[in-house]
Each structure stands twice: as structure tokens, then as C-alpha cells.
Scaffold this motif. Sequence first.
Motif, short mmCIF file in Angstrom:
data_model
loop_
_atom_site.label_atom_id
_atom_site.label_comp_id
_atom_site.label_asym_id
_atom_site.label_seq_id
_atom_site.Cartn_x
_atom_site.Cartn_y
_atom_site.Cartn_z
N PRO A 1 19.15 20.20 58.24
CA PRO A 1 18.42 20.35 57.11
C PRO A 1 18.38 21.69 56.71
CG PRO A 1 17.17 18.95 58.83
CD PRO A 1 18.51 19.60 59.60
N LEU A 2 18.57 22.89 57.51
CA LEU A 2 18.58 24.37 56.83
C LEU A 2 20.00 24.33 56.15
CD1 LEU A 2 17.89 27.01 56.75
CD2 LEU A 2 18.73 27.40 59.04
N LEU A 3 21.05 24.05 56.77
CA LEU A 3 22.42 24.14 56.20
C LEU A 3 22.38 23.57 54.94
CD1 LEU A 3 25.01 24.05 59.29
CD2 LEU A 3 24.12 25.98 57.63
N ARG A 4 22.05 21.95 54.74
CA ARG A 4 22.02 21.41 53.90
C ARG A 4 20.95 21.97 52.84
NH1 ARG A 4 20.68 16.84 55.72
NH2 ARG A 4 22.63 15.80 55.79
N THR A 5 19.91 22.47 52.95
CA THR A 5 19.27 23.18 51.94
C THR A 5 19.99 24.13 51.43
OG1 THR A 5 17.25 22.57 52.88
CG2 THR A 5 16.85 24.23 51.38
N LEU A 6 20.72 25.00 52.19
CA LEU A 6 21.40 26.13 51.81
C LEU A 6 22.79 26.05 50.92
CD1 LEU A 6 20.71 28.69 54.74
CD2 LEU A 6 19.67 28.64 52.66
N GLY A 7 23.19 24.68 50.86
CA GLY A 7 24.04 24.30 49.93
C GLY A 7 25.40 23.61 50.78
N ARG A 8 25.04 23.44 51.94
CA ARG A 8 26.40 22.75 52.64
C ARG A 8 26.23 21.12 52.27
NH1 ARG A 8 28.18 22.54 59.06
NH2 ARG A 8 29.37 20.85 58.77
N THR A 9 27.65 20.61 51.64
CA THR A 9 27.56 19.42 51.12
C THR A 9 27.48 18.38 52.43
OG1 THR A 9 29.94 19.45 51.06
CG2 THR A 9 28.69 20.08 49.14
N VAL B 1 23.79 30.98 42.79
CA VAL B 1 22.45 30.83 42.51
C VAL B 1 21.48 30.21 43.36
CG1 VAL B 1 20.83 30.74 40.59
CG2 VAL B 1 23.20 31.44 40.01
N ALA B 2 20.45 30.81 43.73
CA ALA B 2 19.34 30.27 44.74
C ALA B 2 18.85 29.16 44.16
CB ALA B 2 18.76 31.40 45.22
N THR B 3 18.23 28.22 44.96
CA THR B 3 17.57 27.25 44.20
C THR B 3 16.03 27.11 44.50
OG1 THR B 3 17.79 25.77 45.97
CG2 THR B 3 19.31 25.63 44.21
N ALA C 1 31.84 45.66 43.36
CA ALA C 1 31.51 44.10 43.09
C ALA C 1 30.63 44.42 41.65
CB ALA C 1 30.71 43.52 44.20
N VAL C 2 30.86 43.55 40.83
CA VAL C 2 29.97 43.40 39.51
C VAL C 2 29.33 42.00 39.47
CG1 VAL C 2 31.80 45.20 38.39
CG2 VAL C 2 32.21 42.46 38.28
N ALA C 3 28.55 42.00 38.56
CA ALA C 3 27.59 40.84 38.04
C ALA C 3 28.61 40.17 37.08
CB ALA C 3 26.40 41.23 37.45
N LEU C 4 28.62 38.88 37.27
CA LEU C 4 29.38 37.85 36.37
C LEU C 4 28.68 37.64 35.14
CD1 LEU C 4 32.15 36.19 35.79
CD2 LEU C 4 30.80 34.42 36.65
N VAL D 1 29.43 39.83 42.44
CA VAL D 1 28.71 39.98 43.40
C VAL D 1 28.15 38.17 43.48
CG1 VAL D 1 26.25 40.52 44.04
CG2 VAL D 1 27.81 41.98 42.89
N ARG D 2 27.94 37.88 44.93
CA ARG D 2 27.52 36.43 45.06
C ARG D 2 26.81 36.35 46.54
NH1 ARG D 2 32.57 37.86 46.20
NH2 ARG D 2 33.76 36.99 47.91
N ARG D 3 25.99 35.18 46.81
CA ARG D 3 25.23 34.94 48.02
C ARG D 3 26.31 34.60 48.79
NH1 ARG D 3 22.08 30.93 47.09
NH2 ARG D 3 20.91 31.41 49.00
N MET D 4 26.03 34.91 50.51
CA MET D 4 26.76 34.25 51.54
C MET D 4 26.48 32.59 51.28
SD MET D 4 26.13 36.52 54.71
CE MET D 4 24.29 36.77 54.69
N SER D 5 27.23 31.89 51.86
CA SER D 5 27.14 30.34 52.06
C SER D 5 26.31 30.06 52.94
CB SER D 5 28.50 29.68 52.27
OG SER D 5 28.99 30.05 53.65
#
Length: 365
Positions: free
Chosen positions: A258-266, A278-280, A197-200, A214-218
Motif C-alpha cells: 500500500p505504501l509503494l502504491r500510494t507513492l506512485g508505483r503502478t 508532483v506530490a498528491t 538542477a532547475v525547476a521546470l 528538480v524532481r522527487r524520488m520515486s
Amino acid sequence: PYDQFVRELIDPVEGSDGFIKGVAWRGTVNASQVAEVQAAQNVSQVFLGLNIKCASCHDSFINDWTLKQAYEFASVFSEKPMEIHRCDKPTGETAAPAFLYPELGSVDPGAPRPERLKRLSEIMTSPQNGRLARTTVNRLWAIFYGRGLVEPVDEMDNPAWNQDLLDWLAVDFVKNGYDLKHTMSLMLTSKAYRRPAVALDSEAEKFVFQGPVVRRMSGEQFVDALDQVIFAASDGAAKQEKRGTGSDKRAGLRNITPLLRTLGRTDRDVVVTQRESVATTAQLIELSNGKAVADLMARGGKAWLESGKTSAEIVTALFASALGRMPSENEKKSAEEIVVAPAATEGIEDLLWMLALHPEFQLIH
């Protein structure tokens, strides 16, 4: 087969009608966002990788689609003739139902709505409609490799960085009966996927494939991964109370927390086909001291303490479960000092926190 999924979503059967009806609850925001227009936007985006949102208000500024074409497609989903509105103002012109690519097939404007939807589903899933297959394999490639063959994945009019590969995958997908598992297996067992894996490089003028990005888990993957680490304390026994969330459902099948929403679930009130990796700031705060994660760690600490394992065994098992490998000598020594002997709940929780926040756990590489 995926083509059957598409047909039943566009031409609803019992259990699939929510795909089109689901937009109605949002209400009419303005003339460019009535339910029929939203249905057209969703269908074109999901199955054709096509953005007609701009063209739903006026001739598009971002592509070649016109206001009339967008309304003609929206009229396929309408019970009655639709008057075209430009920037929320009526033009006095009525749109006749039509498919976006008339060379692939026509929709009878005089046919009842159910017949129009059936005809649309047939055109959309016809082998002659290569756009459906290309859009589908491009989405899969983006999921597994971190970047699509065409980017953004909802702008399939853009050039692919490897058109031959996109075409070959699409033809193979159709040839094998729209079998998603076949195409997934093909991608995941390829030499391309096995590359490091490589950085974009987002600043590069031209994309050159070197390996998966390389990317973060959903958010769902992260919660499910924690569940598996905690559930491993029971040695695979069917004790759902040992599981981190106390649920036997994958995170993607549960209600949005709330946890899933914060972690990016729409919220799923609009179509979203890509998430930011990218993490917020909110995610960093939630993962470092949020109550939901802390509760998971507390349950995990209790479950591992009750497993009956020694401190050394817990450390080894946690590394194997969380990182898929054994700890190094230095890691093992440090981790055993954290867990202490005999093992203490707080120490196990601390080690769980450290492993869960470690890049080796959170990143797909």
C-alpha cells in the motif's frame, strides 16, 4: 544488450513469454482491447514510443495512424485472421498481418504465428530501425534529466528540442552494441548532467535546456533510501534484521505494498512509462503520519539506539547517511537536542522523520 532483450520479449523464450501473455489475464474489455490488440499497443508504446490506442478503435484523432494499420499490427500476434471492429462494431473487413513501418521490413501474412513473431523481433531490432534506439535513449534522458528530448516520451512523432543530440545518442547506442550501461555512463558523466538542477517552467512556450529538472524520488527510491539510512546503523554489517523493511531486496523487486502504491508505483496491468513528480494529497498524508512509514522510523530508531553510538555520533552519522553531508553547527545543535543525551529511541525517530521529509532528502537535484 538491449536489442537481445527486445528480441526475446517479442519472440518469447523461457522466462520472457509473460511480456505478451501477461495482457491476457485482464480479459477482453471490448473488440478494441482483445489480447492481440493489447500486445500490439504495448509493443508499439514500449519499443517505438508510439500510441496506437486511439487507432485501435477508430482512425486516430491524435496522430496519423489508422484503424486498419492498428489491426494489421495486432494480427501479427494473432493465431487466426482478425476482423476489424470500429468502435466495437464489426466492419466485415479482415486485417492481414503487417509491421507498422513496411519500409523497414515485411511480415509474411501466411506464416504461422511463431514465425511472424520471430520476423517482427528481427525487424524491430534491425539497425535500420532507428526508432527503437531513439525511443530508448529518450527514455533514459527523461529518467536522468527529468524531461525527455522528446515529450511525451510515448509520442516519438513529436519534434525533439535537440534533434541532433537525439540522433547522435541513438547512433552511439547502436554503434556500442545496444549497451545501456554505456549510454547511461555517457549521460551521467556529461557536463549537461553536472549542471545545477532547475525547476521546470511548465508554462513556457518553448523548452530551453538549462540543467536537469528538480524532481522527487520515486516510491521505490524513497523506500530504498530509508532502508539505507536505517541499515547504516549497523555500520554495513550483514544484519538484514536491522534493515528498515527486513528485506535484502530492492523495493522494485518486492510485491506492491500500500505504501509503494500510494507513492506512485503502478499495478503494472497497463504500460506506464512516466510518473508524476508532483506530490498528491494521499502521499502527503502517508508520509506525514502513515503507519507504514511510522513502522520504518520505529525500526530505525531502535537500530540506531542499539548501534552503541553517542547522541553526537548518531546525529553526524544520520546526516551523512541521509543527506550525504555533515550537519552545520546550528543543525547539529538542534538535532542533538532532539535526540537528547543519552540517546532515546523517540528522539532518534523524530530526527529520522525530519530528515526523511526534508526536501534535501526527497528531491533529486
